[in-house]
Motif scaffolding. Structure first.
Motif, short mmCIF file in Angstrom:
data_model
loop_
_atom_site.label_atom_id
_atom_site.label_comp_id
_atom_site.label_asym_id
_atom_site.label_seq_id
_atom_site.Cartn_x
_atom_site.Cartn_y
_atom_site.Cartn_z
N ALA A 193 0.86 -1.19 0.00
CA ALA A 193 0.00 0.00 0.00
C ALA A 193 0.90 1.24 0.00
CB ALA A 193 -0.91 -0.02 1.22
N LEU A 194 1.52 1.50 -1.14
CA LEU A 194 2.47 2.62 -1.25
C LEU A 194 1.81 3.96 -0.94
CD1 LEU A 194 4.37 1.64 -4.52
CD2 LEU A 194 5.24 1.50 -2.18
N PRO A 195 2.54 4.83 -0.24
CA PRO A 195 2.00 6.17 0.00
C PRO A 195 1.96 6.98 -1.31
CG PRO A 195 4.24 5.99 0.86
CD PRO A 195 3.85 4.63 0.38
N VAL A 196 1.21 8.06 -1.30
CA VAL A 196 1.00 8.85 -2.52
C VAL A 196 2.29 9.48 -3.04
CG1 VAL A 196 -1.43 9.34 -2.07
CG2 VAL A 196 0.33 10.90 -1.22
N TRP A 197 3.28 9.67 -2.19
CA TRP A 197 4.52 10.34 -2.61
C TRP A 197 5.52 9.38 -3.25
CZ3 TRP A 197 8.29 8.17 0.32
CH2 TRP A 197 7.93 7.70 1.59
N ILE A 198 5.17 8.10 -3.35
CA ILE A 198 6.01 7.11 -4.04
C ILE A 198 5.34 6.78 -5.37
CG2 ILE A 198 6.65 4.66 -4.09
CD1 ILE A 198 8.48 5.70 -2.22
N LYS A 199 6.15 6.75 -6.41
CA LYS A 199 5.62 6.37 -7.72
C LYS A 199 6.51 5.28 -8.30
CE LYS A 199 4.77 8.37 -12.26
NZ LYS A 199 5.08 9.52 -13.11
N VAL A 200 5.89 4.22 -8.78
CA VAL A 200 6.63 3.15 -9.46
C VAL A 200 6.74 3.53 -10.93
CG1 VAL A 200 6.69 0.69 -10.04
CG2 VAL A 200 5.75 1.42 -7.83
N GLN A 201 7.97 3.57 -11.42
CA GLN A 201 8.20 3.96 -12.82
C GLN A 201 9.37 3.17 -13.38
OE1 GLN A 201 8.20 8.21 -13.54
NE2 GLN A 201 9.64 7.99 -15.22
N ALA A 202 9.17 2.60 -14.54
CA ALA A 202 10.24 1.84 -15.20
C ALA A 202 11.09 2.78 -16.04
CB ALA A 202 9.64 0.76 -16.10
N PRO A 203 12.40 2.52 -16.09
CA PRO A 203 13.23 3.32 -17.00
C PRO A 203 12.89 2.96 -18.44
CG PRO A 203 14.52 1.55 -16.03
CD PRO A 203 13.17 1.51 -15.37
N ALA A 204 13.03 3.92 -19.34
CA ALA A 204 12.75 3.66 -20.76
C ALA A 204 13.82 2.76 -21.36
CB ALA A 204 12.67 4.98 -21.52
N VAL A 205 15.06 2.93 -20.89
CA VAL A 205 16.18 2.17 -21.44
C VAL A 205 17.03 1.64 -20.29
CG1 VAL A 205 18.26 2.32 -22.87
CG2 VAL A 205 16.24 3.67 -23.48
N LEU A 206 17.46 0.39 -20.42
CA LEU A 206 18.36 -0.22 -19.43
C LEU A 206 19.76 -0.33 -20.00
CD1 LEU A 206 16.37 -3.14 -17.79
CD2 LEU A 206 17.04 -0.97 -16.77
N ASP A 207 20.75 0.06 -19.22
CA ASP A 207 22.14 -0.06 -19.61
C ASP A 207 22.68 -1.37 -19.04
OD1 ASP A 207 24.88 0.04 -19.96
OD2 ASP A 207 25.07 2.13 -19.33
N ASP A 208 22.81 -2.37 -19.88
CA ASP A 208 23.27 -3.69 -19.42
C ASP A 208 24.76 -3.73 -19.09
OD1 ASP A 208 20.76 -4.90 -19.46
OD2 ASP A 208 20.92 -5.33 -21.60
N SER A 209 25.48 -2.63 -19.35
CA SER A 209 26.90 -2.61 -19.00
C SER A 209 27.11 -2.34 -17.51
CB SER A 209 27.64 -1.54 -19.83
OG SER A 209 27.34 -0.25 -19.36
N LEU A 210 26.07 -1.90 -16.82
CA LEU A 210 26.17 -1.66 -15.38
C LEU A 210 26.35 -2.99 -14.66
CD1 LEU A 210 23.35 1.01 -15.00
CD2 LEU A 210 25.78 1.39 -14.65
N LYS A 211 27.37 -3.08 -13.83
CA LYS A 211 27.71 -4.33 -13.13
C LYS A 211 27.03 -4.38 -11.76
CE LYS A 211 30.68 -5.45 -16.36
NZ LYS A 211 29.98 -5.51 -17.62
N VAL A 212 25.70 -4.36 -11.77
CA VAL A 212 24.92 -4.36 -10.54
C VAL A 212 23.70 -5.25 -10.73
CG1 VAL A 212 25.65 -2.06 -9.76
CG2 VAL A 212 23.71 -2.27 -11.32
N ASP A 213 22.93 -5.47 -9.64
CA ASP A 213 21.74 -6.30 -9.78
C ASP A 213 20.64 -5.53 -10.52
OD1 ASP A 213 20.05 -4.83 -7.99
OD2 ASP A 213 20.69 -6.04 -6.29
N GLN A 214 19.56 -6.22 -10.86
CA GLN A 214 18.51 -5.63 -11.70
C GLN A 214 17.85 -4.41 -11.06
OE1 GLN A 214 18.07 -6.35 -14.79
NE2 GLN A 214 16.22 -5.19 -15.21
N GLY A 215 17.57 -4.45 -9.76
CA GLY A 215 16.95 -3.31 -9.10
C GLY A 215 17.84 -2.08 -9.15
N GLU A 216 19.11 -2.28 -8.87
CA GLU A 216 20.06 -1.16 -8.92
C GLU A 216 20.20 -0.64 -10.35
OE1 GLU A 216 23.28 -3.29 -7.22
OE2 GLU A 216 22.69 -2.81 -5.16
N ARG A 217 20.26 -1.55 -11.32
CA ARG A 217 20.37 -1.14 -12.74
C ARG A 217 19.18 -0.26 -13.13
NH1 ARG A 217 21.16 -5.83 -14.79
NH2 ARG A 217 23.41 -5.55 -14.86
N GLU A 218 17.98 -0.73 -12.79
CA GLU A 218 16.78 0.05 -13.12
C GLU A 218 16.80 1.40 -12.41
OE1 GLU A 218 13.14 -2.09 -12.40
OE2 GLU A 218 13.70 -3.71 -13.78
N ALA A 219 17.20 1.42 -11.14
CA ALA A 219 17.21 2.66 -10.36
C ALA A 219 18.22 3.66 -10.95
CB ALA A 219 17.52 2.37 -8.89
#
Length: 158
Positions: free
Chosen positions: A55-81
């Motif tokens: 039950a996310l509060p109103v000040w949080i918004k879930v949004q996907a990035p338009a483009v993912l950079d697969d060269s980032l050496k991190v997990d998926q959540g960090e990559r998206e963030a």
């Protein structure tokens, strides 16, 4: 308008130490990518974190990035963030993981972690820093004792 993007751990630990409400006091909007939202709802996640994410509060918004950079050496959540923070020109990315912080900095982003957020909140009178740091230490967060001592020292009148 100050927008930040958050990875999972800062949200998780702010919820765990009863300080999640500092985020809307510090920032206008907090964005999280879909993977971060899912990570917060996994069965191994503490029940109070799962309940908050359901039950996310109103000040949080879930949004996907338009483009993912697969060269980032991190997990998926960090990559998206990291990719989302760059796309929306976020004032900062909230992230604790050392590799994630390094990649975010390499991407030219400002980085803030849980302890830094709590320190900023204390400077603005939003939290009692010694109490909230004690609660944070009772979580499963991997904390650097030296960093905690330094933060408390910096914020104690001498």
């Amino acid at each position: 308008m100050s927008v930040v993007v958050s990875d999972t751990s800062p949200l998780h630990y702010l919820i765990e130490c009863d300080s999640i409400e500092i985020l809307p006091a510090l920032f206008h909007e907090v964005l999280i990518p879909p993977t971060v939202h899912r990570e917060m709802q996994q069965l191994r996640t503490p029940a109070r974190v799962r309940a908050w994410a359901t039950a996310l509060p109103v000040w949080i918004k879930v949004q996907a990035p338009a483009v993912l950079d697969d060269s980032l050496k991190v997990d998926q959540g960090e990559r998206e963030a990291i990719c989302l923070a760059r796309e929306v020109n976020a004032v900062a990315i909230l992230i604790d993981d050392r590799k994630g912080r390094t990649e975010a900095l390499r991407y030219g982003l400002r980085v803030a972690g849980t302890i830094g957020l709590l320190e900023l909140a204390a400077k603005r009178g939003l939290v009692d820093l010694p109490k909230v740091m004690q609660r944070l230490q009772q979580t499963n967060a991997r904390l650097d004792d030296e960093l905690i001592r330094a933060v408390l020292f910096r914020n104690t009148p001498h």
